[in-house]
Design a protein around this motif. Structure first.
Motif, PDB file in Angstrom:
ATOM      1  N   GLU A  77       0.009  -9.755  11.363  1.00 20.58           N
ATOM      2  CA  GLU A  77      -0.922  -9.423  10.249  1.00 20.58           C
ATOM      3  C   GLU A  77      -1.483 -10.762  10.373  1.00 20.58           C
ATOM      4  OE1 GLU A  77       0.725  -8.921   6.208  1.00 20.58           O
ATOM      5  OE2 GLU A  77       2.008 -10.596   6.567  1.00 20.58           O
ATOM      6  N   SER A  78      -2.814 -10.874   9.778  1.00 18.99           N
ATOM      7  CA  SER A  78      -3.648 -11.944   9.620  1.00 18.99           C
ATOM      8  C   SER A  78      -4.648 -11.668   8.724  1.00 18.99           C
ATOM      9  CB  SER A  78      -4.397 -12.342  11.003  1.00 18.99           C
ATOM     10  OG  SER A  78      -5.332 -11.116  11.255  1.00 18.99           O
ATOM     11  N   ASP A  79      -5.524 -12.507   8.337  1.00 15.61           N
ATOM     12  CA  ASP A  79      -6.748 -12.535   7.354  1.00 15.61           C
ATOM     13  C   ASP A  79      -5.962 -12.159   6.065  1.00 15.61           C
ATOM     14  OD1 ASP A  79      -9.248 -12.619   6.341  1.00 15.61           O
ATOM     15  OD2 ASP A  79      -9.547 -10.412   6.814  1.00 15.61           O
ATOM     16  N   GLY A  80      -4.801 -13.005   5.731  1.00 13.41           N
ATOM     17  CA  GLY A  80      -4.279 -12.554   4.396  1.00 13.41           C
ATOM     18  C   GLY A  80      -3.512 -11.046   4.216  1.00 13.41           C
ATOM     19  N   GLY A  81      -3.382 -10.869   5.348  1.00 11.90           N
ATOM     20  CA  GLY A  81      -2.771  -9.494   5.575  1.00 11.90           C
ATOM     21  C   GLY A  81      -3.728  -8.155   5.693  1.00 11.90           C
ATOM     22  N   ARG A  82      -4.763  -8.355   5.555  1.00 11.62           N
ATOM     23  CA  ARG A  82      -6.087  -7.396   5.774  1.00 11.62           C
ATOM     24  C   ARG A  82      -6.459  -6.921   7.125  1.00 11.62           C
ATOM     25  NH1 ARG A  82      -9.575  -8.510   0.191  1.00 11.62           N
ATOM     26  NH2 ARG A  82      -7.640  -8.321  -1.113  1.00 11.62           N
ATOM     27  N   SER A  83      -5.650  -7.556   8.217  1.00 10.43           N
ATOM     28  CA  SER A  83      -5.770  -7.170   9.604  1.00 10.43           C
ATOM     29  C   SER A  83      -4.496  -7.250  10.143  1.00 10.43           C
ATOM     30  CB  SER A  83      -6.805  -8.032  10.224  1.00 10.43           C
ATOM     31  OG  SER A  83      -8.204  -8.258   9.923  1.00 10.43           O
ATOM     32  N   ILE A  84      -4.257  -6.082  10.787  1.00 10.37           N
ATOM     33  CA  ILE A  84      -2.866  -6.135  11.150  1.00 10.37           C
ATOM     34  C   ILE A  84      -3.080  -5.662  12.666  1.00 10.37           C
ATOM     35  CG2 ILE A  84      -1.909  -5.467   8.938  1.00 10.37           C
ATOM     36  CD1 ILE A  84      -1.758  -2.512   9.758  1.00 10.37           C
ATOM     37  N   LEU A  85      -1.994  -5.650  13.578  1.00 13.45           N
ATOM     38  CA  LEU A  85      -1.741  -4.948  14.792  1.00 13.45           C
ATOM     39  C   LEU A  85      -0.393  -4.238  14.561  1.00 13.45           C
ATOM     40  CD1 LEU A  85      -2.222  -7.912  17.339  1.00 13.45           C
ATOM     41  CD2 LEU A  85      -3.886  -5.970  16.892  1.00 13.45           C
ATOM     42  N   ALA A  86      -0.804  -2.873  14.943  1.00 14.65           N
ATOM     43  CA  ALA A  86       0.640  -1.980  14.900  1.00 14.65           C
ATOM     44  C   ALA A  86       0.555  -1.292  16.005  1.00 14.65           C
ATOM     45  CB  ALA A  86       0.094  -0.975  13.685  1.00 14.65           C
TER      46      ALA A  86
ATOM     47  N   THR B 148       7.537  -3.141   6.479  1.00 12.56           N
ATOM     48  CA  THR B 148       6.575  -2.485   5.486  1.00 12.56           C
ATOM     49  C   THR B 148       6.624  -3.416   4.254  1.00 12.56           C
ATOM     50  OG1 THR B 148       6.288  -0.519   6.751  1.00 12.56           O
ATOM     51  CG2 THR B 148       5.400  -0.619   4.521  1.00 12.56           C
ATOM     52  N   THR B 149       7.645  -3.443   3.537  1.00  9.17           N
ATOM     53  CA  THR B 149       7.999  -4.022   2.195  1.00  9.17           C
ATOM     54  C   THR B 149       7.589  -5.747   2.315  1.00  9.17           C
ATOM     55  OG1 THR B 149      10.265  -4.573   2.673  1.00  9.17           O
ATOM     56  CG2 THR B 149       9.623  -2.531   1.491  1.00  9.17           C
ATOM     57  N   ARG B 150       7.447  -6.221   3.323  1.00  7.96           N
ATOM     58  CA  ARG B 150       6.847  -7.560   3.642  1.00  7.96           C
ATOM     59  C   ARG B 150       5.530  -8.017   3.893  1.00  7.96           C
ATOM     60  NH1 ARG B 150      11.498 -11.281   3.861  1.00  7.96           N
ATOM     61  NH2 ARG B 150      13.525 -10.070   3.778  1.00  7.96           N
ATOM     62  N   LEU B 151       4.705  -6.737   4.055  1.00  5.69           N
ATOM     63  CA  LEU B 151       3.493  -6.816   4.287  1.00  5.69           C
ATOM     64  C   LEU B 151       2.636  -7.822   3.186  1.00  5.69           C
ATOM     65  CD1 LEU B 151       2.374  -3.531   6.031  1.00  5.69           C
ATOM     66  CD2 LEU B 151       2.599  -5.670   7.066  1.00  5.69           C
ATOM     67  N   SER B 152       1.787  -8.684   3.519  1.00  5.11           N
ATOM     68  CA  SER B 152       1.289  -9.426   2.314  1.00  5.11           C
ATOM     69  C   SER B 152       0.249  -8.860   1.590  1.00  5.11           C
ATOM     70  CB  SER B 152       0.587 -10.814   3.111  1.00  5.11           C
ATOM     71  OG  SER B 152       1.339 -11.430   3.978  1.00  5.11           O
ATOM     72  N   ASP B 153      -0.596  -8.231   1.828  1.00  3.34           N
ATOM     73  CA  ASP B 153      -1.589  -7.399   0.947  1.00  3.34           C
ATOM     74  C   ASP B 153      -0.922  -6.185   0.371  1.00  3.34           C
ATOM     75  OD1 ASP B 153      -4.031  -5.601   0.527  1.00  3.34           O
ATOM     76  OD2 ASP B 153      -4.859  -7.611   0.448  1.00  3.34           O
ATOM     77  N   PRO B 154      -0.973  -6.144  -1.047  1.00  4.84           N
ATOM     78  CA  PRO B 154      -0.634  -5.077  -1.658  1.00  4.84           C
ATOM     79  C   PRO B 154      -1.318  -3.834  -1.033  1.00  4.84           C
ATOM     80  CG  PRO B 154      -0.793  -6.745  -3.247  1.00  4.84           C
ATOM     81  CD  PRO B 154      -1.401  -7.182  -1.898  1.00  4.84           C
ATOM     82  N   ALA B 155      -2.321  -3.516  -1.041  1.00  4.14           N
ATOM     83  CA  ALA B 155      -2.982  -2.345  -0.513  1.00  4.14           C
ATOM     84  C   ALA B 155      -2.786  -2.017   0.672  1.00  4.14           C
ATOM     85  CB  ALA B 155      -4.552  -2.432  -0.724  1.00  4.14           C
ATOM     86  N   VAL B 156      -2.576  -2.789   1.520  1.00  2.00           N
ATOM     87  CA  VAL B 156      -2.295  -2.507   2.949  1.00  2.00           C
ATOM     88  C   VAL B 156      -1.001  -2.041   2.991  1.00  2.00           C
ATOM     89  CG1 VAL B 156      -1.949  -3.489   5.331  1.00  2.00           C
ATOM     90  CG2 VAL B 156      -4.047  -4.205   4.204  1.00  2.00           C
ATOM     91  N   ARG B 157       0.101  -2.739   2.258  1.00  3.33           N
ATOM     92  CA  ARG B 157       1.444  -2.343   2.185  1.00  3.33           C
ATOM     93  C   ARG B 157       1.366  -0.743   1.652  1.00  3.33           C
ATOM     94  NH1 ARG B 157       3.117  -6.663  -0.258  1.00  3.33           N
ATOM     95  NH2 ARG B 157       2.752  -5.731  -2.292  1.00  3.33           N
ATOM     96  N   ALA B 158       0.694  -0.390   0.629  1.00  2.32           N
ATOM     97  CA  ALA B 158       0.727   0.850   0.191  1.00  2.32           C
ATOM     98  C   ALA B 158       0.201   1.783   1.226  1.00  2.32           C
ATOM     99  CB  ALA B 158      -0.190   0.917  -1.063  1.00  2.32           C
ATOM    100  N   PHE B 159      -0.979   1.483   1.756  1.00  2.26           N
ATOM    101  CA  PHE B 159      -1.567   2.247   2.975  1.00  2.26           C
ATOM    102  C   PHE B 159      -0.341   2.622   3.999  1.00  2.26           C
ATOM    103  CE2 PHE B 159      -3.578   2.760   6.972  1.00  2.26           C
ATOM    104  CZ  PHE B 159      -4.929   3.619   6.526  1.00  2.26           C
TER     105      PHE B 159
END
Length: 108
Positions: free
Chosen positions: A67-76, A5-16
């Motif tokens: 993750e894709s789209d700068g981290g704003r799309s993820i598969l989880a 989680t700490t390595r997710l690219s987008d800060p908002a997605v990481r916080a989510f």
């Protein structure tokens, strides 16, 4: 392979994702923009009702695989006490102020 989680690219997605995994409703709500909306499997849902049922009252947890789209799309791999584990896709719209104004999820 799971992305920490700490390595997710987008800060908002990481916080989510962090808020979901720590069952932090206050942190979750803080990352959402006023009037935020969401959809599940292509159908708009009542945000407050959905997050209570699908995340917070059922112990939701996400493990991000891609993750894709700068981290704003993820598969989880998403799991909760109601549905068990499933492969899901998530897309996020992030406002200029860094808060999420919309997210969409569904089975991948």
């Amino acid at each position: 392979m799971t992305i920490q989680t700490t390595r997710l690219s987008d800060p908002a997605v990481r916080a989510f994702v962090t808020a979901v995994n720590h069952h932090d409703r206050e942190g979750f709500m803080a990352i959402l923009a006023p009037g935020a909306t969401m959809a599940d499997d292509g159908t708009d849902r009542d945000l407050a009702e959905w997050i209570d049922r699908e995340i917070f009252s059922s112990n939701g947890h996400m493990e991000v695989d891609n993750e894709s789209d700068g981290g704003r799309s993820i598969l989880a791999r998403y799991r909760n006490d109601t549905w068990g584990e499933m492969c899901t896709r998530w897309t996020f719209t992030v406002d200029d102020d860094g808060r999420i104004s919309r997210f969409e999820t569904g089975q991948a």
